[in-house]
Scaffold this active site. Structure first.
Site, PDB file in Angstrom:
ATOM      1  N   LYS A 119      -0.752  -4.587  -1.385  1.00 15.81           N
ATOM      2  CA  LYS A 119      -0.138  -4.533  -0.006  1.00 15.81           C
ATOM      3  C   LYS A 119       0.611  -3.188   0.144  1.00 15.81           C
ATOM      4  O   LYS A 119       0.339  -2.384   0.868  1.00 15.81           O
ATOM      5  CB  LYS A 119       0.725  -5.646   0.382  1.00 15.81           C
ATOM      6  CG  LYS A 119       1.383  -5.705   1.583  1.00 15.81           C
ATOM      7  CD  LYS A 119       2.880  -5.038   1.432  1.00 15.81           C
ATOM      8  CE  LYS A 119       3.434  -6.102   0.580  1.00 15.81           C
ATOM      9  NZ  LYS A 119       4.873  -5.700   0.380  1.00 15.81           N
TER      10      LYS A 119
ATOM     11  N   THR B 188       9.359  -4.648   0.830  1.00 14.69           N
ATOM     12  CA  THR B 188       8.564  -3.318   0.666  1.00 14.69           C
ATOM     13  C   THR B 188       7.621  -3.493   1.771  1.00 14.69           C
ATOM     14  O   THR B 188       6.581  -4.226   1.572  1.00 14.69           O
ATOM     15  CB  THR B 188       7.685  -3.192  -0.553  1.00 14.69           C
ATOM     16  OG1 THR B 188       8.644  -2.824  -1.549  1.00 14.69           O
ATOM     17  CG2 THR B 188       7.102  -1.940  -0.579  1.00 14.69           C
TER      18      THR B 188
ATOM     19  N   LYS C  58      10.436   4.054  -1.323  1.00  8.95           N
ATOM     20  CA  LYS C  58       9.694   3.079  -2.126  1.00  8.95           C
ATOM     21  C   LYS C  58       8.202   3.292  -2.393  1.00  8.95           C
ATOM     22  O   LYS C  58       7.560   3.006  -3.218  1.00  8.95           O
ATOM     23  CB  LYS C  58       9.699   1.514  -1.617  1.00  8.95           C
ATOM     24  CG  LYS C  58       9.293   0.469  -2.357  1.00  8.95           C
ATOM     25  CD  LYS C  58       9.860   0.221  -3.533  1.00  8.95           C
ATOM     26  CE  LYS C  58       8.942  -0.689  -4.662  1.00  8.95           C
ATOM     27  NZ  LYS C  58       9.382  -2.015  -4.117  1.00  8.95           N
TER      28      LYS C  58
END
Length: 302
Positions: free
Chosen positions: A246, A103, A178
């Site tokens: 993150k 990701t 995502k």
């Protein structure tokens, strides 16, 4: 669909952590041979025991393989693997398909795609959802961005790793999808955590609660898979707080670039940052309940 993997040679896998180790495990029958790399080489041992060959540098994967999967930690790790001196792009064979399942930033996925095409290769960004359980059981949801041609070549591998693999659009689209996934998870996680906090404070039996509300409109993956861990004081990572922070940072940055305000996501990120500051960054995302517990000074979780 006909399996096209036999004509594409050796397969490479970079990143054998909590999820990558299991994802690579599922494609062992399709890879002949499978070469694996991880910064901590000992983490490749389970795959080596299944017949994979461990190498010392990413460039060795590029020199040997024309299908290469990567799933590492942060955008900086992706950049090092692809653009570094010993990275993939400098040593790739023409016709290689790179599949980054980390990701990361949509803009980085587009940058990799452009660089790959310049050397006669192609790339797919294919982040996943489903956590460690989904990775272990081959039940991930895979969100892909790239060309239909490359996606269809790689689809047999995706079908071994996941229950769903969908091409969302051109390069970068998998990563954007995502981000949407992570926004939903952030909102769901705070809802589930607040519910469990309320239930424990009210003296309800947590297991009965989860079984009951999980059968109604509150039913969701987080309630089914992570709430039981919270009730057992199990905060081991399926997906680490450090990594989720993150992801949320990427989503907030992309949102800002698009002129969007996402206050719910920003709030959840700040709660997780507080946990990270308290030394809990390596715990699983279900530890969010601890941040709420501390905020209320209820001391219901350690």
């Amino acid at each position: 669909m006909e399996n096209n993997t036999a004509t594409l040679g050796a397969v490479g896998w970079i990143g054998t952590g909590v999820m990558g180790r299991w994802m690579a495990h599922h494609i062992v029958p399709l890879a002949s041979p499978l070469y694996v790399y991880n910064r901590t080489k000992s983490k490749t041992a389970p795959l080596v025991s299944e017949g994979a060959t461990a190498v010392d540098l990413p460039k060795e994967i590029a020199e040997k393989c024309r299908i290469i999967f990567t799933i590492v930690g942060h955008p900086s790790d992706v950049e090092a693997v692809y653009f570094g001196e010993n990275g993939l792009l400098q040593h790739a064979q023409e016709g290689t398909i790179f599949i980054d399942m980390t990701t990361t930033k949509p803009s980085l996925a587009i940058e990799i795609n452009k660089a790959a095409k310049k050397i006669g290769c192609d790339s797919i960004d294919a982040p996943v959802s489903g956590g460690d359980v989904g990775a272990r059981n081959g039940q991930l949801s895979i969100m892909a961005g790239g060309t239909k041609e490359s996606f269809e070549k790689i689809l047999p591998f995706f079908q071994e790793m996941g229950k769903s693999a969908v091409l969302q659009g051109p390069a970068g689209s998998g990563q954007h999808t995502k981000m949407c996934n992570q926004i939903v998870i952030a909102g769901t996680m705070i809802g589930v955590s607040e519910s469990l906090l309320y239930a424990r404070k009210a003296g309800l039996d947590g297991e009965t609660l989860v079984q009951t509300i999980g059968k109604g409109a509150a039913g969701c993956w987080t309630l089914d898979n992570l709430a039981p861990r919270v009730l057992k004081d199990d905060f081991k990572p399926g997906f680490m707080i450090d990594h989720f922070i993150k992801d949320m940072g990427i989503a907030l940055e992309e949102s800002k670039n698009m002129g969007l305000a996402l206050p719910g996501l920003a709030l959840v990120q700040q709660l997780y940052i507080a946990l990270q500051g308290a030394g809990e960054g390596s715990n699983g995302t279900q530890a969010l309940v601890k941040a709420l517990d501390r905020l209320n000074s209820t001391h219901l979780w350690n």
